[in-house]
Design a protein around this motif. Structure first.
Motif, PDB file in Angstrom:
ATOM      1  N   ILE A  61       0.628  19.191  37.989  1.00 36.76           N
ATOM      2  CA  ILE A  61      -0.729  20.304  37.871  1.00 36.76           C
ATOM      3  C   ILE A  61      -0.731  20.809  39.852  1.00 36.76           C
ATOM      4  O   ILE A  61      -1.979  20.984  39.575  1.00 36.76           O
ATOM      5  N   ASP A  62       0.643  20.634  40.326  1.00 36.38           N
ATOM      6  CA  ASP A  62       0.095  21.490  41.154  1.00 36.38           C
ATOM      7  C   ASP A  62       0.810  23.078  41.337  1.00 36.38           C
ATOM      8  O   ASP A  62       0.838  23.597  42.254  1.00 36.38           O
ATOM      9  N   CYS A  63       0.928  23.134  40.148  1.00 33.33           N
ATOM     10  CA  CYS A  63       0.936  24.201  39.624  1.00 33.33           C
ATOM     11  C   CYS A  63      -0.284  25.377  39.013  1.00 33.33           C
ATOM     12  O   CYS A  63      -0.457  25.104  38.388  1.00 33.33           O
ATOM     13  N   THR A  64      -1.134  25.222  39.798  1.00 33.26           N
ATOM     14  CA  THR A  64      -2.359  25.631  39.300  1.00 33.26           C
ATOM     15  C   THR A  64      -2.210  26.664  39.400  1.00 33.26           C
ATOM     16  O   THR A  64      -3.601  27.634  38.223  1.00 33.26           O
ATOM     17  N   LYS A  65      -1.911  27.798  39.955  1.00 34.92           N
ATOM     18  CA  LYS A  65      -1.691  29.128  39.054  1.00 34.92           C
ATOM     19  C   LYS A  65      -1.506  29.655  37.634  1.00 34.92           C
ATOM     20  O   LYS A  65      -1.821  30.206  37.406  1.00 34.92           O
ATOM     21  N   HIS A  66      -0.476  28.388  37.148  1.00 36.68           N
ATOM     22  CA  HIS A  66      -0.352  28.716  35.675  1.00 36.68           C
ATOM     23  C   HIS A  66      -0.365  28.127  34.837  1.00 36.68           C
ATOM     24  O   HIS A  66      -0.202  27.785  33.912  1.00 36.68           O
ATOM     25  N   ARG A  67      -1.373  27.428  35.681  1.00 30.07           N
ATOM     26  CA  ARG A  67      -2.200  26.012  34.628  1.00 30.07           C
ATOM     27  C   ARG A  67      -2.931  26.905  33.049  1.00 30.07           C
ATOM     28  O   ARG A  67      -3.358  28.374  33.899  1.00 30.07           O
ATOM     29  N   CYS A  68      -2.102  26.480  31.580  1.00 34.70           N
ATOM     30  CA  CYS A  68      -2.914  27.145  31.127  1.00 34.70           C
ATOM     31  C   CYS A  68      -3.609  25.901  29.565  1.00 34.70           C
ATOM     32  O   CYS A  68      -4.300  26.193  29.053  1.00 34.70           O
TER      33      CYS A  68
END
Ligand code: GTP
Ligand code: MG
Length: 273
Positions: free
Chosen positions: A136-143
């Motif tokens: 969840i730290d990779c907010t930019k790639h969240r889909c």
């Protein structure tokens, strides 16, 4: 004699459990376990080869729990190695990567693999599952958003946590709740306590929210044919509104689904005479 008493009490209360990790390759299974057991994160990807085995001791309420963790390789190549490790499991950490839709869509396949390996007499009802929506730290790639993941998990009676092995977010809470649920299960004679089975919403509500999310246009969302009359649209709308009204439906994502249905009806009625 007196001095031995506390020790004996502790022994009586100690418990040994087996947990496994499941989920596609590279979703972060090993890192989640490492974060909890060793309090560290390894950014470099080191694929698990077959199975990694470890033992750890945890304290849950007044119990000392000895946990045997079998960390499975997610790559299909290792199916032959991991398939024999499903049996006699009390808990499963089922992981997907929130930035990788395929890993979320693969969860059903993982359940099917476990079911197949346990065979016709295997009982998955009495296994505690925790779903980890990881990275969840990779907010930019969240889909895959929270309500979608939570709905998948909770409609099956599974626990759901948002986690990051990188920052540590959610990891301790996840394992504490997971192990507590396993202790409750063991105390209940190996059966899931009934209280943890009631999810507060129906399968129809969960399926409808999923269908609405995946609908391709407003007609599809209301479940009517393109060109339907005002009456047909209103009838379909009313049925969905009753099912999903936020006052009545507590399923994750129901509020968004309800809003989407209201908007779909408004959009359709604008163009129907
Ligand atoms: P297999 O053993 O092949 O099944 O993979 P796995 O699910 O065990 O994945 P692993 O834990 O090895 O992590 C895969 C990659 O994702 C590594 O490069 C990790 O550093 C990275 N990773 C794991 N968890 C997180 C996380 O929460 N956030 C970020 N940003 N990266 C993560
Ligand atoms: Mg691994």
């Amino acid at each position: 004699m007196e001095a031995n008493l506390p020790k004996r009490k502790e022994t009586r209360k100690s418990l040994r459990i087996k947990v496994i990790s499941m989920g596609n390759a590279e979703v972060g299974k090993s890192c989640i376990i490492k974060r909890y057991c060793e309090k560290r994160f390894v950014p470099k990807y080191l694929a698990t080869i077959g199975i990694d085995y470890g033992v750890t001791k945890v304290q849950i309420r007044d119990r000392e729990i000895k946990v045997n963790i079998f960390d499975m390789a997610g790559h299909p190549f290792f199916y032959e190695v991991r398939n024999e490790f499903y049996k006699d499991t009390q808990g499963v950490v089922l992981v997907y990567d929130v930035g990788q839709k395929e890993s979320f869509d693969a969860l059903d396949g993982w359940m099917a693999e476990m079911k197949q390996e346990l065979g016709p007499h295997g009982n998955m009802e009495n296994v505690v599952f925790v779903v980890c929506a990881n990275k969840i730290d990779c907010t930019k790639h969240r889909c895959v958003d929270e309500s979608e993941g939570r709905l998948w998990a909770e409609s099956r009676g599974f626990l759901y946590f948002e986690t990051s092995a990188q920052t540590g977010e959610g990891i301790n809470e996840m394992f504490q709740t997971f192990y507590s649920a396993i202790v409750d299960l063991c105390d209940n004679g190996g059966k899931r306590p009934t209280s943890s089975m009631s999810v507060g919403f129906t399968k129809e509500q969960a399926d409808t929210i999923r269908r609405i999310r995946n609908s391709k246009d407003s007609w599809d969302m209301l479940g009517v044919k393109p060109g339907a009359t005002r009456d047909e649209v209103n009838k379909a709308y009313r049925k969905l509104a009753v099912l999903l009204h936020p006052d009545k439906c507590v399923a994750p994502g129901s509020e968004d689904a309800f809003k989407a249905v209201v908007n779909a009806r408004t959009a359709l009625l604008k163009n129907i005479k």
